[in-house]
Design a protein around this motif. Structure first.
Motif, mmCIF file in Angstrom:
data_model
loop_
_atom_site.group_PDB
_atom_site.id
_atom_site.type_symbol
_atom_site.label_atom_id
_atom_site.label_comp_id
_atom_site.label_asym_id
_atom_site.label_seq_id
_atom_site.Cartn_x
_atom_site.Cartn_y
_atom_site.Cartn_z
ATOM 1 N N MET A 40 43.178 43.132 37.597
ATOM 2 C CA MET A 40 43.566 42.113 38.582
ATOM 3 C C MET A 40 42.708 40.862 38.410
ATOM 4 O O MET A 40 43.212 39.740 38.450
ATOM 5 C CB MET A 40 43.458 42.664 40.007
ATOM 6 C CG MET A 40 44.482 43.751 40.277
ATOM 7 S SD MET A 40 44.808 44.046 42.030
ATOM 8 C CE MET A 40 43.212 44.348 42.671
ATOM 9 N N ILE A 41 41.385 41.071 38.201
ATOM 10 C CA ILE A 41 40.503 39.910 38.004
ATOM 11 C C ILE A 41 40.924 39.148 36.743
ATOM 12 O O ILE A 41 40.911 37.922 36.702
ATOM 13 C CB ILE A 41 39.019 40.354 37.909
ATOM 14 C CG1 ILE A 41 38.571 40.991 39.224
ATOM 15 C CG2 ILE A 41 38.126 39.166 37.564
ATOM 16 C CD1 ILE A 41 37.180 41.620 39.186
ATOM 17 N N ALA A 42 41.344 39.919 35.711
ATOM 18 C CA ALA A 42 41.749 39.291 34.441
ATOM 19 C C ALA A 42 43.144 38.672 34.531
ATOM 20 O O ALA A 42 43.638 38.101 33.568
ATOM 21 C CB ALA A 42 41.709 40.323 33.322
ATOM 22 N N GLY A 43 43.795 38.819 35.677
ATOM 23 C CA GLY A 43 45.114 38.205 35.858
ATOM 24 C C GLY A 43 46.257 39.021 35.274
ATOM 25 O O GLY A 43 47.383 38.546 35.173
ATOM 26 N N LEU A 44 45.972 40.284 34.892
ATOM 27 C CA LEU A 44 47.024 41.102 34.274
ATOM 28 C C LEU A 44 47.932 41.753 35.327
ATOM 29 O O LEU A 44 49.118 41.945 35.089
ATOM 30 C CB LEU A 44 46.406 42.183 33.390
ATOM 31 C CG LEU A 44 45.629 41.659 32.176
ATOM 32 C CD1 LEU A 44 44.806 42.762 31.536
ATOM 33 C CD2 LEU A 44 46.571 41.047 31.150
ATOM 34 N N GLY A 50 46.184 39.934 49.463
ATOM 35 C CA GLY A 50 44.848 39.421 49.167
ATOM 36 C C GLY A 50 44.913 38.482 47.971
ATOM 37 O O GLY A 50 45.998 38.230 47.419
ATOM 38 N N SER A 51 43.774 37.984 47.562
ATOM 39 C CA SER A 51 43.799 37.056 46.442
ATOM 40 C C SER A 51 42.516 37.131 45.636
ATOM 41 O O SER A 51 41.481 37.597 46.124
ATOM 42 C CB SER A 51 44.019 35.631 46.949
ATOM 43 O OG SER A 51 42.862 35.187 47.628
ATOM 44 N N ILE A 52 42.618 36.684 44.407
ATOM 45 C CA ILE A 52 41.457 36.596 43.524
ATOM 46 C C ILE A 52 41.335 35.137 43.122
ATOM 47 O O ILE A 52 42.286 34.550 42.593
ATOM 48 C CB ILE A 52 41.644 37.510 42.311
ATOM 49 C CG1 ILE A 52 41.687 38.952 42.819
ATOM 50 C CG2 ILE A 52 40.510 37.308 41.305
ATOM 51 C CD1 ILE A 52 42.122 39.950 41.850
ATOM 52 N N GLN A 53 40.185 34.557 43.439
ATOM 53 C CA GLN A 53 40.034 33.126 43.204
ATOM 54 C C GLN A 53 38.936 32.840 42.201
ATOM 55 O O GLN A 53 37.928 33.541 42.153
ATOM 56 C CB GLN A 53 39.704 32.428 44.519
ATOM 57 C CG GLN A 53 40.824 32.605 45.532
ATOM 58 C CD GLN A 53 40.556 31.853 46.819
ATOM 59 O OE1 GLN A 53 39.496 31.279 47.015
ATOM 60 N NE2 GLN A 53 41.543 31.857 47.694
ATOM 61 N N TYR A 54 39.178 31.807 41.426
ATOM 62 C CA TYR A 54 38.195 31.342 40.444
ATOM 63 C C TYR A 54 37.883 29.905 40.808
ATOM 64 O O TYR A 54 38.779 29.071 40.839
ATOM 65 C CB TYR A 54 38.812 31.427 39.048
ATOM 66 C CG TYR A 54 37.826 31.294 37.901
ATOM 67 C CD1 TYR A 54 37.697 32.306 36.970
ATOM 68 C CD2 TYR A 54 37.051 30.147 37.740
ATOM 69 C CE1 TYR A 54 36.808 32.197 35.910
ATOM 70 C CE2 TYR A 54 36.166 30.046 36.693
ATOM 71 C CZ TYR A 54 36.049 31.061 35.781
ATOM 72 O OH TYR A 54 35.169 30.943 34.735
ATOM 73 N N GLU A 55 36.653 29.615 41.109
ATOM 74 C CA GLU A 55 36.241 28.284 41.569
ATOM 75 C C GLU A 55 37.187 27.760 42.647
ATOM 76 O O GLU A 55 37.637 26.602 42.593
ATOM 77 C CB GLU A 55 36.152 27.316 40.383
ATOM 78 C CG GLU A 55 34.948 27.638 39.503
ATOM 79 C CD GLU A 55 34.870 26.822 38.218
ATOM 80 O OE1 GLU A 55 35.868 26.144 37.881
ATOM 81 O OE2 GLU A 55 33.826 26.878 37.562
ATOM 82 N N GLU A 58 43.343 30.214 43.155
ATOM 83 C CA GLU A 58 43.850 31.551 42.891
ATOM 84 C C GLU A 58 44.175 31.746 41.406
ATOM 85 O O GLU A 58 44.674 30.824 40.759
ATOM 86 C CB GLU A 58 45.111 31.775 43.729
ATOM 87 C CG GLU A 58 45.345 33.236 43.996
ATOM 88 C CD GLU A 58 46.247 33.455 45.209
ATOM 89 O OE1 GLU A 58 47.083 34.346 45.132
ATOM 90 O OE2 GLU A 58 46.118 32.713 46.210
ATOM 91 N N ILE A 59 43.880 32.939 40.900
ATOM 92 C CA ILE A 59 44.192 33.257 39.505
ATOM 93 C C ILE A 59 45.652 33.693 39.404
ATOM 94 O O ILE A 59 46.098 34.571 40.138
ATOM 95 C CB ILE A 59 43.269 34.390 38.990
ATOM 96 C CG1 ILE A 59 41.844 33.868 38.865
ATOM 97 C CG2 ILE A 59 43.765 34.956 37.664
ATOM 98 C CD1 ILE A 59 40.855 34.895 38.355
ATOM 99 N N HIS A 60 46.392 33.045 38.502
ATOM 100 C CA HIS A 60 47.783 33.461 38.246
ATOM 101 C C HIS A 60 47.907 33.773 36.771
ATOM 102 O O HIS A 60 47.854 32.876 35.933
ATOM 103 C CB HIS A 60 48.762 32.336 38.596
ATOM 104 C CG HIS A 60 48.854 32.075 40.065
ATOM 105 N ND1 HIS A 60 49.397 32.970 40.946
ATOM 106 C CD2 HIS A 60 48.450 31.021 40.806
ATOM 107 C CE1 HIS A 60 49.326 32.483 42.171
ATOM 108 N NE2 HIS A 60 48.748 31.295 42.117
ATOM 109 N N GLY A 61 48.068 35.037 36.428
ATOM 110 C CA GLY A 61 48.251 35.404 35.023
ATOM 111 C C GLY A 61 46.965 35.301 34.229
ATOM 112 O O GLY A 61 45.898 35.002 34.764
#
Ligand SMILES: Nc1ncnc2c1ncn2[C@@H]1O[C@H](COP(=O)(O)OP(=O)(O)O)[C@@H](O)[C@H]1O
Ligand SMILES: [Mg+2]
Length: 238
Positions: A40-44, A50-55, A58-61
């Motif tokens: 999930m963190i790698a966007g796979l 919920g969400s995973i955010q980078y800076e 949100e990470i998409h793919g």
């Protein structure tokens, strides 16, 4: 997250931050959902809630800022060490000279100079893992995700690789998210250790080990106390 039905819930109540250039360890038992979380963190895999955010976004793919080292290295058998390490930049259309210089840098960094022309079948398990690490760094990410990278190695090679990865982290200063089911390894490597429960995975506790000097002294009293506490908090062996 991940699945809408309770029966298939893999990741439950997980929330944490990852700091820039941190060596973060995620520790949990087998089948806890660690690989799912990493994917999930790698966007796979997109989380179902919920969400995973980078800076803050949100990470998409799949994101080129994030690169993965797998437990089984999945090297291309028909390519040499050089060919494997430079595969990503080659696909990205990087100029040949630059690509070779970068690949050499990372092959050196993992201690495989002299093996540039070797094929995966000619390498030991530890050496293959080094190629996998060099390949991940050579792709030029900001964050490296490592999914039990030393899990299949014998103990002696594993200790050697733990020191190697610390040396690389000191030199390259990138964020590492390292998954293991081994308490000793987690505490030897991590600035912070996030302890997960069994599936569905929840954060049980976050341990801050950043004040322990490196190399970590496995016999230090306070250090042993924390390892014992983690062990008491989980089924994992001390
Ligand atoms: N793509 C998937 N779809 C449904 N269930 C999955 C999927 N991938 C893994 N699982 C399930 O999630 C659970 C956790 O798996 P995993 O993340 O591989 O555990 P760990 O890496 O902690 O050993 C397992 O029960 C597994 O069967
Ligand atoms: Mg796994």
């Amino acid at each position: 997250m991940f699945s809408r039905t309770r029966a298939n819930l893999i990741i439950d109540d997980i929330s944490f931050d990852i700091y820039e250039n941190e060596f973060l360890v995620i520790l949990g038992p087998g089948q806890a959902g660690k690989t799912v979380l990493l994917n999930m963190i790698a966007g796979l895999y997109p989380p179902t809630s919920g969400s995973i955010q980078y800076e803050g976004k949100e990470i998409h793919g799949v994101d080129p800022r994030i690169s993965m080292v797998f437990q089984k290295t999945a090297l291309l058998p028909w390519r040499t060490v050089m060919g494997n390490v430079s595969f990503g930049p080659e696909l990205a259309g990087c100029p040949a000279r630059q690509m070779e210089a970068d690949a050499r840098h990372y092959i050196d960094l993992v201690g495989l100079n002299g093996f540039e022309k070797s094929y995966p079948r000619q390498l030991s398990g530890g050496m293959k893992q080094r190629v996998g690490i060099a390949r991940a760094y050579c792709a030029g990410p900001e964050v490296l995700i490592m999914d039990e990278p030393f899990g299949a190695l014998d103990a002696q090679t594993r200790y050697m690789m733990e020191d190697k990865i610390l040396e690389i982290w000191e030199k390259e200063k990138k964020t590492i998210i390292f998954v293991t089911n081994n308490i000793e390894e987690a505490c030897y490597l991590g600035e912070r250790v996030i302890l997960l429960s069994k599936c569905p995975a929840k954060v049980k506790k976050i341990y801050d080990l950043s004040d322990f000097p490196r190399p970590r002294d496995n016999l230090d009293k306070e250090f042993m106390r924390i390892r014992q506490e983690i062990s008491a908090n989980t089924d994992l062996p001390f």
